[in-house]
Design a protein around this motif. Structure first.
Motif, mmCIF file in Angstrom:
data_model
loop_
_atom_site.group_PDB
_atom_site.id
_atom_site.type_symbol
_atom_site.label_atom_id
_atom_site.label_comp_id
_atom_site.label_asym_id
_atom_site.label_seq_id
_atom_site.Cartn_x
_atom_site.Cartn_y
_atom_site.Cartn_z
ATOM 1 N N SER B 487 0.396 -1.281 -0.161
ATOM 2 C CA SER B 487 0.013 -0.248 -0.302
ATOM 3 C C SER B 487 0.805 1.101 -0.423
ATOM 4 N N GLU B 488 1.853 0.683 0.652
ATOM 5 C CA GLU B 488 2.680 2.774 1.205
ATOM 6 C C GLU B 488 3.885 2.630 0.371
ATOM 7 N N ASP B 489 4.334 0.992 -0.440
ATOM 8 C CA ASP B 489 5.332 1.444 -1.631
ATOM 9 C C ASP B 489 6.335 1.396 -0.669
ATOM 10 N N VAL B 490 6.291 0.206 0.431
ATOM 11 C CA VAL B 490 7.718 0.250 1.070
ATOM 12 C C VAL B 490 8.293 -1.195 1.488
ATOM 13 N N SER B 491 9.955 -1.229 0.612
ATOM 14 C CA SER B 491 10.115 -2.055 0.086
ATOM 15 C C SER B 491 11.362 -2.534 0.943
ATOM 16 N N ALA B 492 11.623 -3.633 1.000
ATOM 17 C CA ALA B 492 12.931 -4.179 2.652
ATOM 18 C C ALA B 492 13.548 -3.505 2.746
ATOM 19 N N LYS B 493 14.444 -2.790 0.695
ATOM 20 C CA LYS B 493 15.420 -2.094 0.920
ATOM 21 C C LYS B 493 14.980 -1.300 1.884
ATOM 22 N N ASP B 494 14.050 -0.121 2.237
ATOM 23 C CA ASP B 494 13.514 0.359 3.014
ATOM 24 C C ASP B 494 14.055 0.307 4.168
ATOM 25 N N ILE B 495 13.621 -0.819 4.528
ATOM 26 C CA ILE B 495 13.801 -1.501 5.706
ATOM 27 C C ILE B 495 14.961 -1.503 6.544
ATOM 28 N N ALA B 498 16.529 2.310 7.119
ATOM 29 C CA ALA B 498 16.155 2.558 8.029
ATOM 30 C C ALA B 498 17.542 2.176 9.466
ATOM 31 N N ALA B 499 17.505 0.833 9.346
ATOM 32 C CA ALA B 499 17.829 0.378 10.238
ATOM 33 C C ALA B 499 19.325 0.974 10.248
ATOM 34 N N ALA B 500 20.033 1.128 9.148
ATOM 35 C CA ALA B 500 21.121 1.703 8.959
ATOM 36 C C ALA B 500 21.527 2.598 9.273
ATOM 37 N N GLU B 501 20.741 3.348 9.395
ATOM 38 C CA GLU B 501 20.620 5.138 9.681
ATOM 39 C C GLU B 501 19.697 5.354 10.927
ATOM 40 N N LEU B 508 10.044 2.865 15.529
ATOM 41 C CA LEU B 508 10.488 3.907 14.410
ATOM 42 C C LEU B 508 10.476 3.638 12.958
ATOM 43 N N VAL B 509 10.726 2.786 12.729
ATOM 44 C CA VAL B 509 10.657 2.297 11.577
ATOM 45 C C VAL B 509 9.477 2.099 10.499
ATOM 46 N N LYS B 510 8.369 2.208 11.632
ATOM 47 C CA LYS B 510 6.917 2.309 10.641
ATOM 48 C C LYS B 510 6.939 4.048 10.877
ATOM 49 N N LEU B 533 13.538 -6.427 9.616
ATOM 50 C CA LEU B 533 13.738 -5.152 10.635
ATOM 51 C C LEU B 533 14.485 -6.585 11.217
ATOM 52 N N ALA B 534 13.764 -7.735 11.561
ATOM 53 C CA ALA B 534 14.610 -8.525 12.268
ATOM 54 C C ALA B 534 16.863 -8.713 12.088
#
Lengths: 92, 945
Positions: B487-495, B498-501, B508-510, B533-534
């Motif tokens: 729905s939100e076009d969030v990819s695994a790479k985005d997650i 975010a974790a790397a940042e 927070l990731v949400k 994320l895990a």
């Protein structure tokens, strides 16, 4: 959306009531200092736990009720009519 | 040479049923009838029972939307309410769940936010999106420079993935209903049905709520044994009159004490109905939601869940593709293979995850063409079916205080039974696994226990059998990229980014990525988000935890929340006369009353020179009886009441405990223990509660009985030098000024009506009588006054004339000349406030206000140029140019032929005769002189004639 057990009307949804506030004694107007009076007006204990409050059953019996409510769990352990002290058990 | 057939390009009329299968045992469509509709302008047909998307799929369509950020083509994924790729516009209704909404004749269905067309969306190919919309783009992009914000907004708006509400949309019909079932069952699958039947048989009333259009859950797409069981359970439900079934309805949330909002569609004549249920016990039985698999290309049209395939084939008899690869990790996936084969779909490859086989990626442009397997082989296919596990949609349990725990053996969250409140139970797949018999046996016990806990059965606590969870491989991501939130076009790479940042907490990731914040409310996305994320942070899923499942379960329209408009409107009994005589209506709170009858200045002059009558029915009125009324009045009003004799009226002002003016009005003593109190029109309800508050909580020993009589009396004020002459023609009450003086009250007969109350008061500054008559005779008395006064030139006057008259007289209006901070001595009440009383509400604050003597004052104002009427709320400047006050009332006075006003003004400037500067809204300054508030007849001679 919690239920409030009115001694006269039975359990009713909280939206039928107006929350008046924590029950606080009114200082003697003849002797109260400004500090005492403003404490009465504006300072609320707002506990996380048991609180004695006044609720007004606006869309019901129009009685003011004294309610002991747990502010964290919304558990209610005592409700009585503020004027008569009547509890649900004693109400007709 | 491709193994896939070339898509046919055909005329519109040929499109219907191109992919429709021969009849299926469990199908829900009615083939005897067809339904015509339009898709992006082109005519299509389907059958009753089709969803919008099943009809389009039957016609061979595979792309239904463009994605939120990247405008990628999207097709079917779940073929259910949750399907993120099937959100469409229907007529003027945006964001319709196309894989859930049933087809209706004449529907105009359009894809949302595709430009220039669904097939060729410019924004998908120009790469603009991915550059702008990086991970956390809300926080990184479009921030600076601020001057470009309007431009950013324009750019973003063209990307927003939503439908539109045309300004000329017809208003929908929404309503609300209250219900008090003993048991609400959320979910109408086998467990929900069995629980409802058991509860009803135990004596409970039951509301059985199902999101889909039929009861049955997964039994509907099963084989003959499941369909037989489905028929049996439906018959049992139908046989119980205590069960009310709501289909196409969702349980939105669970609030305290089982307050349960249910949004129901499909009610005849109503778009949506919000059922506010208060249930004794809530049984949560939503089943399980199939979870998508995360891998490169997982959003291509043609990549679908196994349940989507089973729905399409078995419920809608639609062939979902021609050549399929199936990734299966469970028996339901295996069953999908059977369904595909029975539907004539070539199953090119079954990839069994339980044997360690895997899928790496899906390839294609506008749809799936090639599946890349874990062993490197590439298989041509237009359908990739994934069956990698289940998500327990635990929202309602979380909202009940439960904290579901992650069970790695079963690869899903399960409820923690020790944290469930007494009035919430769970049944079906959300609890555990088993065949239909096991689910029904468990749910039957849950239903009986629900009835017992709701107080409908006296049996001992029911022993609910265990429903163990079955083993299931943990399968979330292939590690090749792909989308986590469709729905939100969030990819695994985005997650992982975010974790790397540093955004390594799931909450927070949400927020940073907006994963799980789309229309599916996390039911498809949360667990995959947590899993990715895990993996990125080297923690377990249990350690990572989930985000909070907040209300609502599904998005709710504003219409459903608003319901019907129930804005009460009040009219006086004299309203028909006002309407016949050209009254211009004024909305005053709930009341509609005449503002004027066309000539407010003329109405003022009539009152000053002859006689006028005004309908003052909205005045609040309280009937007070008992021996302690005088004590009550002494407590609530700032002035003294114990000295008021029978037959007298007195003006009083109430302040709150902070000394702020709250209300005012006249109270008359009709008998030894009988008073009639009037309040402002808007304050009537507040004052009643205020009076009851003091009586009930502070002085329960006082004997006072309060009856609100605002609408029991119709009230007319007869004002002007000839008012006595007019009223005298209609009443047997002796109006002789020697015997019925100013500020006195009498009861008697007016125009043949007994039981009237007459007050001689003077809000307008003229000789006047306020006549309160039993409401049913209000119109009669009004008409008699107009008829009897014809030769005297009697005129009706409205609120505007009354405002001018009282302004000329310097009477403040609470709420206009005072505000929420105006204490008594700032309201011109110096002579009224009796600080020597032992007690009254607000006494200490007023005493201190008097001692400080620094507060603003209520003063009269006269602009030196009497033709200038400074608008109300114009500011008054002090000598340094700062704000020293404001104009609270301002009018042209017909009596004086010049402008006059009232103002709140700083103490230093409040002396009569001081010149002050008023700044008008257009920036001009005018000079005015401070005067007494009383502009006309300061001695009050006109009142005492």
């Amino acid at each position: 959306m919690m239920l409030l057990p009115c001694p006269w009307c039975g359990p009713r949804t909280a939206t039928e009531f107006r929350f008046v506030g924590e029950a606080r004694p009114r200082p003697d107007p003849a002797t109260a200092t400004p500090e005492q009076w403003r404490h009465y007006l504006y300072v609320h204990a707002n506990p996380c736990g048991w609180s004695t409050e006044t609720w007004y059953h606006r869309a019901g019996c129009r009685r003011y009720l004294s309610v002991e409510r747990h502010t964290l769990t919304h558990e209610i352990r005592a409700v009585r009519d503020a004027a008569t002290g009547t509890t649900a058990e004693a109400a007709p | 040479m491709s193994l896939l057939p070339t898509p046919r390009r055909t005329r519109a009329t040929d499109r219907a049923d191109a992919e429709r299968l021969p009849p299926r045992a469990g199908e829900v469509i009615d083939r005897r009838r067809t339904v015509g509709f339009r898709w992006n302008g082109t005519p299509y047909t389907g059958h009753p029972g089709d969803t919008i998307v099943s009809a389009l799929a039957a016609a061979g369509e595979r792309v239904f939307s463009r994605s939120y950020k990247y405008h990628r083509p999207r097709g079917l994924l779940t073929a259910s309410y949750l399907d993120p790729g099937c959100v469409v516009q229907v007529g003027d209704e945006p964001n319709v769940r196309g894989a859930h909404r049933l087809l209706a004749e004449g529907m105009d269905v359009r894809s949302q936010n595709t430009w220039p067309s669904l097939r060729f969306d410019v924004r998908a190919v120009n790469g603009l999106a991915s550059r702008f919309l990086a991970t956390g783009f809300y926080y990184k992009t479009f921030i600076k420079p601020e001057v470009l914000w309007p431009a950013y907004e324009k750019v973003l708006r063209t990307f927003v993935h939503a439908g539109e509400v045309p300004p000329d949309s017809a208003p929908g019909v929404y309503d609300k209903r209250y219900a008090h079932p003993d048991v609400v069952v959320a979910g109408g699958g086998p467990a929900g049905m069995a629980a409802a039947v058991a509860a009803a048989r135990s004596g409970a009333t039951v509301m059985l709520v199902e999101e889909e259009h039929q009861l049955g859950g997964h039994l509907r797409w099963g084989g003959p044994a499941e369909l037989a069981r489905l028929a049996e359970l439906r018959a049992q439900v139908a046989a119980e009159p205590a069960i009310e079934v709501l289909t196409d309805a969702v349980v939105g949330a669970r609030f305290d004490d089982n307050g349960i909002p249910i949004v129901a569609r499909g009610v005849p004549g109503i778009d949506e109905r919000l059922v506010k249920a208060r249930a004794g016990v809530l049984v949560v039985a939503p089943g399980l939601v199939e979870r998508p698999y995360v891998f490169a290309g997982n959003d291509l049209p043609g990549v679908v869940l196994s349940t989507a395939v089973r729905r399409l084939v078995n419920l809608h008899a639609v062939r979902p593709g021609r050549r399929a690869v199936v990734l299966s990790a469970n028996p339901e996936g295996d069953a999908a293979v059977g369904d595909l084969e029975s539907a004539g779909v070539e199953v090119a490859e079954v990839v069994d995850a339980r044997r360690g086989e895997s899928v790496r990626a899906a390839h294609g442009r506008s749809g799936l063409r090639v599946v890349e397997l874990g062993d490197g082989r590439r298989v041509e296919a237009d359908l990739l079916v994934t069956a990698v596990g289940w998500t327990a949609p635990t929202s309602l349990l979380n909202q009940s205080g439960d904290r579901p725990v992650y069970e790695p053996r079963a690869a899903r969250f399960v409820p923690d039974p020790t944290r469930m409140p007494e009035n919430v139970l769970a049944a079906g797949g959300i609890v555990g696994d088993g065949d239909v018999d096991a689910l029904v046996e468990h749910a039957d016990a849950v239903g009986r226990e629900a009835a017992r806990r709701a107080g409908r059965s006296a049996s001992a606590a029911v022993a609910v059998p265990a429903l163990p969870v079955a083993d299931h491989p943990e399968l979330f991501s292939a590690g090749t990229g792909g989308f986590v939130d469709f729905s939100e076009d969030v990819s695994a790479k985005d997650i992982t980014t975010a974790a790397a940042e540093g955004y390594d907490s799931v909450e927070l990731v949400k927020r940073y990525t907006t994963a799980t914040m789309g229309p599916a409310q996390g039911k498809l996305e949360t667990v995959n988000t947590v899993a990715v994320l895990a993996a990125a942070t080297g923690r377990t899923i249990a350690e990572t935890g989930t985000t909070t499942w907040r209300p609502m379960w599904a998005p709710v329209t504003l219409g459903a929340l608003a319901g019907r408009s129930h804005e009460p409107v009040r009219y006086s009994p004299m309203q028909p006369w006002h309407e016949r005589h050209g009254a211009v209506p004024l909305i005053a709170g709930q009341w509609i009353r005449p503002e004027h009858y066309g000539d407010p200045a003329g109405e003022v002059t009539a009152v000053r020179t002859g006689v006028g009558i005004i309908d003052v029915t909205p005045l609040g009125k309280l009937d007070l009886r008992g021996p302690d009324v005088a004590s009550l009045l002494d407590l609530l009003y700032v002035n003294r009441w114990s000295t008021l004799g029978v037959g007298k009226v007195r003006y009083g002002v109430m302040c709150a405990e902070d000394g702020v003016v709250m209300d005012d009005g006249v109270t008359g003593r009709l008998g030894e223990d009988h008073y009639l109190m009037s309040t402002t029109s808007s304050g009537a309800a507040t004052v009643w509660e205020w009076v009851e508050n003091w009586l009930q909580t502070a002085h329960p020993e006082w004997r006072v009985h309060v009856t609100p009589v605002t609408t029991a009396y119709a009230s007319t004020n007869i004002a002007g030098p000839r008012s006595r002459e007019l009223l005298g023609r209609l009443t047997d009450v002796d109006l002789d000024p020697e015997r019925f003086g100013y500020m006195q009250v009498r009861t008697g007969r007016v125009a043949g009506v007994d039981g009237c109350v007459l007050w001689r008061i003077g809000f307008t500054g003229e000789l006047s009588y306020e006549v309160h008559v039993p409401a049913g005779y209000g119109l009669h008395v009004w008409e008699q006054l107009m008829a009897a006064g014809a030769d005297l030139g009697v005129r009706p006057f409205g609120v505007e004339a009354q405002r001018v008259l009282r302004l000329e007289k310097g009477h403040a209006i609470v709420g206009q000349d005072t505000d929420g901070l105006t204490q008594g001595f700032s309201a011109g009440l110096d002579g009224l406030i009796k600080l020597d009383k032992d007690d009254f509400v607000g006494l200490p604050e007023l005493r201190w206000q008097r001692e400080r003597d620094t507060a603003p004052r209520l003063v009269g104002l006269r602009p030196l140029d009497g033709m200038v009427v400074p608008p109300e709320a114009s500011q008054i400047l002090d000598r340094a140019g700062g704000i020293a006050g404001r104009v609270t009332s301002s009018r042209m006075s017909p009596t004086l032929g010049r402008s006059i006003g009232l103002a709140q003004l700083d103490r230093e400037l409040a002396e009569v005769g001081t010149r002050v500067t008023i700044r008008l809204p257009d920036g001009r300054d005018v000079t005015a002189e401070v005067t007494s508030p009383v502009h006309v007849d300061p001695e009050g001679a006109r009142l005492r004639v």
